[in-house]
Every structure is written in C-alpha cells, then in structure tokens.
Design a protein around this motif. Structure first.
Motif: not given
Length: 320
Positions: A69-76
């Motif tokens: 979840d954290v990765f998606y937030g940062v990546f997007f």
C-alpha cells in the motif's frame, strides 16, 4: 493555553478564507508584502519543523506491515503528478517559466493537508500519514531528479543547489521535529495544539508574498494560470482514486491515495521556484494553495457524509 488553542483552531479552520483575503490585498497593494519573499525558505523550514513535530517513528510502521500500500502511494505520487504537470504545460503552451513551475509543483511531495482531508473523508488516515512521511523524506532525491528530467529543457536548473535546498528546507527540519517528538513527547503534545496555526500564518504570508512579487504578471495571465492549476488538480484527484482502485485497493485506501496525489506541498514549490527559477514559476503553486483546499474539502466532505452503512462496508474492505 486554552485561549491560544481556540485562536489556533479558528485560524486553521478558516485557512482558505485568509489565503484568499491576504492574496487579494497583496495583489492590489503589493509593496508591503514583497520583502517577505527573501524569508520564504526560512518560513517554510519552520512549517516543515511543525510537520516533523506531528510525526513519530510509529508513522513509519506501515512501511513494514503494509509495504504494498505504501509503495503504491509513493509510486503514484511521483509518477502521476509530474507527468500531469508536464502534460498540462505542453497542452496549454505555457511560457517556459510557468511550464517549469507546473512541473516543479507536480514533482514536490504531497502536502500535509492530505492527512486532514483523508480523515474528513473517512479514508485510511494511517496510510495517508505514512505515505506523506515517506514522500517528504524522499523529496530531496525524487523531486530534484524528476524535475531535472522533465523541465531541464524548459529553463536552466542548478541540480545540486536544488537538492541541497530541499535537504535544508525539508529533510533537516522534519528530522529535528521527529527527534523532538521522540525525546520530549509531552512538550511536543502541548506545542502541536498551536503549531498548526503558526504554519497556516506562515503559509498565508508566503502566498501573499508570491502574489505581490507577481501582481503585474498575474493580471495578464490569470485565466490560463487558473485553467492550468484546475486541470492539474482535477487530474491528480481522479487518477489518484482510480489508480488505487485499479491495483485492488479498497475505497477507504483509495481515498487516502486520492489526497496524497491530488494535494501538493505547494509551499515547497513556491520556495524552490523563487530561489532557483523565475519568480513567475512560483505562480502555479501559489494558486494551487487556494484551489486544492477548496476542491479537497468539497470532495472530503462528500465522501465523509456518505451513509454509515457504506462507510462500514469500506472499512471491512480496508481490513482485507
């Protein structure tokens, strides 16, 4: 102290109104506000210190318990908004300084207001706080090099000076704030009831200064500038939500990602633009400060006022 807390709440609650009023005054009477310009990086440093005071080591727990979840937030965050800024600038044929300002705005980390909006919207506040924290810590590297990649051909950029400034303005104050929160939590708990109001006052001063420094240019570019910011913000909110849903996030999580992507750290963009670019490059961020709080609060209120059974269903999905 109780009186100060009430004053602080009043100031924070009406932030958008104060920004609009002071910006209008600065537009018609710019001279008193222009001297603030040379202190903007210091004001922003204090704002980031205040952000650090609200953060703790616990805010980073989700990195280990919910890394996807954290990765998606940062990546997007660092994928969508810089590209949207670049695309809007090209589509509208903005002058180089304004175009660079749009890209810089998109390349900056998410703003602290995203956490508040997520809370109001009954989204995943813990995810929002963690993503904001990680975005901010990564800003010196990601903001610097993404901006260089997309805007390097638009306007001259001193990449090293930009990186050093982000470290000084963002990373060091935030780190000091987190350290103080860790070693003196009781003192910090008292301070954080008033610190947000100080941050709001400084943000208002920064925005008024930017308007004052660019009053003559704003008069001729107001329409195209507002259109560019509206497109940027709207695209960010829409793409944020549907990107979250596309990778399987619940509605509750996707609401958090929506605000993490759609709400910018416009104060940082202003400070960097004034320090390293043409003053006109600070205009998109100045306008965004007002715009994003209007659209963000409207969307957050809409989601927050949904029927209780729908919110409970979202909460069940978020646990899965």
């Amino acid at each position: 102290m109780k009186y100060l807390e009430k004053v602080a709440q009043f100031i924070c609650r009406n932030m958008t109104l104060w920004v609009v009023i002071c910006s209008v005054i600065a537009f018609f009477n710019p001279e008193p506000f222009k001297p603030i310009g040379k202190y903007i990086s210091y004001l922003l440093g204090i704002i980031m210190l205040g952000m650090g005071l609200t953060m703790s080591v616990e805010d980073f727990r989700l990195v280990f318990t919910r890394p996807k979840d954290v990765f998606y937030g940062v990546f997007f965050r660092y994928l969508i908004m810089p590209l949207v800024g670049f695309g809007v600038a090209k589509m509208l044929g903005l002058p180089p300084a304004l175009a660079a300002g749009m890209v810089l705005l998109g390349a900056c980390p998410s703003g602290t207001g995203s956490n508040v909006m997520t809370y109001i919207a009954k989204g995943d506040t813990a995810l929002s706080v963690t993503v904001s924290s990680i975005n901010t810590i990564l800003a010196p590297v990601l903001t610097t090099y993404i901006f260089q990649l997309l805007a390097g051909s638009m306007i001259p950029i001193d990449i090293v000076a930009l990186l050093v400034d982000i470290v000084k303005i963002v990373l060091i104050p935030v780190a000091i704030g987190v350290m103080l929160h860790t070693v003196a939590p009781n003192l910090v708990e008292k301070l954080t009831k008033v610190v947000p109001a100080v941050s709001v006052i400084f943000i208002i001063a920064i925005m008024a200064s930017v308007v004052a420094l660019n009053a003559s240019k704003m008069a001729t570019m107001a329409l195209i500038l507002c259109l560019a910011v509206a497109l940027h913000n709207t695209a960010g909110l829409l793409l944020g939500y549907f990107s979250g849903r596309a990778v399987g996030m619940s509605k509750k999580k996707s609401r958090a990602i929506t605000f993490e992507i759609g709400m910018e750290n416009s104060g940082l963009a202003v400070a960097l633009a004034l320090a390293h670019l043409d003053p006109m490059a600070a205009l998109p961020a100045a306008v965004m400060t007002v715009w994003e709080y209007v659209t963000g609060s409207l969307l957050a209120s809409y989601w927050g006022n949904k029927p209780a059974e729908k919110v409970q269903a979202d909460a069940v999905l978020a646990i899965k």
